[in-house]
Scaffold this motif. Sequence first.
Motif, mmCIF file in Angstrom:
data_model
loop_
_atom_site.group_PDB
_atom_site.id
_atom_site.type_symbol
_atom_site.label_atom_id
_atom_site.label_comp_id
_atom_site.label_asym_id
_atom_site.label_seq_id
_atom_site.Cartn_x
_atom_site.Cartn_y
_atom_site.Cartn_z
ATOM 1 N N HIS A 1 0.854 -1.177 0.000
ATOM 2 C CA HIS A 1 0.000 0.000 0.000
ATOM 3 C C HIS A 1 0.898 1.238 0.000
ATOM 4 N N ASN A 2 0.776 2.040 -1.032
ATOM 5 C CA ASN A 2 1.550 3.272 -1.134
ATOM 6 C C ASN A 2 0.649 4.464 -0.852
ATOM 7 N N THR A 3 1.065 5.291 0.102
ATOM 8 C CA THR A 3 0.321 6.518 0.381
ATOM 9 C C THR A 3 0.680 7.559 -0.665
ATOM 10 N N VAL A 4 -0.331 8.142 -1.262
ATOM 11 C CA VAL A 4 -0.124 9.141 -2.311
ATOM 12 C C VAL A 4 -0.611 10.492 -1.823
ATOM 13 N N HIS A 5 0.282 11.480 -1.830
ATOM 14 C CA HIS A 5 -0.112 12.854 -1.519
ATOM 15 C C HIS A 5 0.371 13.752 -2.649
ATOM 16 N N LEU A 6 -0.555 14.394 -3.323
ATOM 17 C CA LEU A 6 -0.247 15.295 -4.425
ATOM 18 C C LEU A 6 -0.878 16.651 -4.155
ATOM 19 N N GLU A 7 -0.192 17.694 -4.536
ATOM 20 C CA GLU A 7 -0.739 19.043 -4.336
ATOM 21 C C GLU A 7 -0.249 19.962 -5.441
ATOM 22 N N ALA A 8 -1.153 20.791 -5.951
ATOM 23 C CA ALA A 8 -0.790 21.748 -6.991
ATOM 24 C C ALA A 8 -1.805 22.885 -6.994
ATOM 25 N N VAL A 9 -1.427 23.974 -7.643
ATOM 26 C CA VAL A 9 -2.316 25.121 -7.780
ATOM 27 C C VAL A 9 -2.662 25.282 -9.251
ATOM 28 N N THR A 10 -3.953 25.423 -9.542
ATOM 29 C CA THR A 10 -4.367 25.547 -10.934
ATOM 30 C C THR A 10 -3.886 26.863 -11.534
ATOM 31 N N GLU A 11 -3.665 26.833 -12.861
ATOM 32 C CA GLU A 11 -3.126 27.981 -13.581
ATOM 33 C C GLU A 11 -4.176 28.514 -14.555
ATOM 34 N N PRO A 12 -3.901 29.670 -15.172
ATOM 35 C CA PRO A 12 -4.911 30.287 -16.060
ATOM 36 C C PRO A 12 -5.468 29.355 -17.127
ATOM 37 N N GLN A 13 -4.615 28.495 -17.695
ATOM 38 C CA GLN A 13 -5.091 27.615 -18.767
ATOM 39 C C GLN A 13 -6.077 26.569 -18.269
ATOM 40 N N HIS A 14 -6.177 26.375 -16.951
ATOM 41 C CA HIS A 14 -7.102 25.382 -16.402
ATOM 42 C C HIS A 14 -8.510 25.936 -16.187
ATOM 43 N N PHE A 15 -8.671 27.233 -16.348
ATOM 44 C CA PHE A 15 -9.984 27.852 -16.117
ATOM 45 C C PHE A 15 -11.035 27.228 -17.036
ATOM 46 N N GLY A 16 -12.123 26.748 -16.426
ATOM 47 C CA GLY A 16 -13.226 26.177 -17.189
ATOM 48 C C GLY A 16 -13.059 24.721 -17.551
ATOM 49 N N GLN A 17 -11.866 24.135 -17.285
ATOM 50 C CA GLN A 17 -11.671 22.720 -17.595
ATOM 51 C C GLN A 17 -12.249 21.835 -16.489
ATOM 52 N N ARG A 18 -12.545 20.594 -16.845
ATOM 53 C CA ARG A 18 -13.068 19.644 -15.873
ATOM 54 C C ARG A 18 -11.993 19.231 -14.876
ATOM 55 N N LEU A 19 -12.432 18.895 -13.664
ATOM 56 C CA LEU A 19 -11.508 18.480 -12.618
ATOM 57 C C LEU A 19 -10.646 17.303 -13.061
ATOM 58 N N ASP A 20 -11.255 16.292 -13.688
ATOM 59 C CA ASP A 20 -10.459 15.125 -14.087
ATOM 60 C C ASP A 20 -9.431 15.480 -15.158
ATOM 61 N N GLN A 21 -9.777 16.429 -16.048
ATOM 62 C CA GLN A 21 -8.831 16.863 -17.068
ATOM 63 C C GLN A 21 -7.656 17.619 -16.448
ATOM 64 N N VAL A 22 -7.965 18.462 -15.482
ATOM 65 C CA VAL A 22 -6.930 19.262 -14.828
ATOM 66 C C VAL A 22 -5.972 18.360 -14.046
ATOM 67 N N LEU A 23 -6.525 17.372 -13.344
ATOM 68 C CA LEU A 23 -5.663 16.450 -12.601
ATOM 69 C C LEU A 23 -4.743 15.686 -13.546
ATOM 70 N N ALA A 24 -5.253 15.286 -14.701
ATOM 71 C CA ALA A 24 -4.439 14.551 -15.671
ATOM 72 C C ALA A 24 -3.285 15.414 -16.169
ATOM 73 N N ASP A 25 -3.512 16.730 -16.279
ATOM 74 C CA ASP A 25 -2.476 17.645 -16.720
ATOM 75 C C ASP A 25 -1.464 17.916 -15.609
ATOM 76 N N LEU A 26 -1.966 18.064 -14.381
ATOM 77 C CA LEU A 26 -1.093 18.384 -13.250
ATOM 78 C C LEU A 26 -0.260 17.191 -12.802
ATOM 79 N N PHE A 27 -0.830 16.000 -12.906
ATOM 80 C CA PHE A 27 -0.160 14.801 -12.391
ATOM 81 C C PHE A 27 -0.086 13.718 -13.471
ATOM 82 N N PRO A 28 0.685 13.952 -14.537
ATOM 83 C CA PRO A 28 0.693 13.036 -15.690
ATOM 84 C C PRO A 28 1.285 11.663 -15.390
ATOM 85 N N GLU A 29 1.956 11.513 -14.233
ATOM 86 C CA GLU A 29 2.531 10.207 -13.927
ATOM 87 C C GLU A 29 1.480 9.182 -13.509
ATOM 88 N N TYR A 30 0.231 9.647 -13.282
ATOM 89 C CA TYR A 30 -0.859 8.740 -12.918
ATOM 90 C C TYR A 30 -1.869 8.664 -14.062
#
Length: 327
Positions: A5-34
């Motif tokens: 079991h690996n504990t995963v903690h990720l944190e980021a701040v959204t940027e202007p290009q993320h305005f209006g995008q879906r949460l799942d799309q933004v997470l995919a952009d912010l955390f591409p390793e998952y």
Amino acid sequence: MTQTHNTVHLEAVTEPQHFGQRLDQVLADLFPEYSRSKLKSWILDGNVTINGEVNSTPRHKMLMEETVEVNAVMEVQTTSEPQHIELDIVYEDDHILVLNKPADMVVHPGAGNSDGTLLNALLAHVPNIDKVPRAGIVHRLDKDTTGLMVVAKTVPAQTHLVAQLQERTMSREYEALALGTMVGGGEVDAPIGRHATKRTLMAVRETGKPAVTHFRVKEKFRAHTYIRLKLETGRTHQIRVHMTHIKHPLAGDPVYGGRPRLPKGASDEFVNILRAFKRQALHAVQLSLFHPETEEWMTWTAPLPQDMVQLLEVVRADTRENGFDDD
């Protein structure tokens, strides 16, 4: 079969290009390793917060400068088995192991590489390392990159080493042969993210994570440059992507390097050796860190592998024979 079991903690701040995008799309952009499916499942399971509030709606529309956090436990099923594979161990004690990784060794099992990996070797070499997440591996080298890696033998040691990586107090230096003649050293400060269309590759992207590589010239040749590099950050394929970005890809790089550049009048030996060099000419030559138990600052070095030594000799000979002056 083992289960971790690996504990995963990720944190980021959204940027202007993320305005209006879906949460799942933004997470995919912010955390591409998952994977997108994994990120979506974490949203649905209530493991994602926006500005401290749980949000379990993948289609939620995002604003700018919102703090997104992921806190999840990732259950990993693995069939990795111990394998007695010889390791070039540079240093070892009860807490850490430093090794010189050869070319053609994959660090973690994956598609097409289910065994024969560094992880398999560690499971056989270190008793109980299966109790440490990822068998103690805290950073990786690409399959065909050679050189120094540190492995944690205990959970406290792993926690300490990961903190050093995050705080950028661990020092990792590399030597490489780059295509083209470089004028001098410098720094590449360019964010790296998943390639827009080739999802297994990385690229310099405005939406990527900060990435900084420092380099200096060790020796100039008529069509190549021998360089020393130091990582300030540790993104996937960072050196290879950054050197390609400044038009000096690494010799032999099958992914980011393109076709070999053959200078005019090159000898048959030079041409044959350059064409036969099928991996990136990159070696992790020096590793320095604070020992996780004693806090002592320790440094290790590893000599260039024989294939890179031979490549440099041939490039030097070509330069001498063609009267190149690097002054």
